[in-house]
Design a protein around this motif. Structure first.
Motif: not given
Length: 53
Positions: A1-21
């Motif tokens: 299973m390939p690792q996720m790129a760091p950009m994907s982690w940042i996008l996921l973090f921003l998406f969930f932070s935005f949804m929480l707000l």
């Protein structure tokens, strides 16, 4: 299973932070509390408890 790129982690973090707000802001502005103010509540008797140990 390939690792996720760091950009994907940042996008996921921003998406969930935005949804929480957004959810918190909607909950704050859409919640309409109903306070029941009556004349009886103004004349409340405060019971003073003195505990003796």
């Amino acid at each position: 299973m390939p690792q996720m790129a760091p950009m994907s982690w940042i996008l996921l973090f921003l998406f969930f932070s935005f949804m929480l707000l957004m959810i918190n802001m909607l909950n704050y502005y859409l919640f309409n509390p109903s306070f029941k103010i009556s004349k009886e509540s103004k004349n409340m008797v405060i019971k003073n408890n003195n505990w003796k140990w």
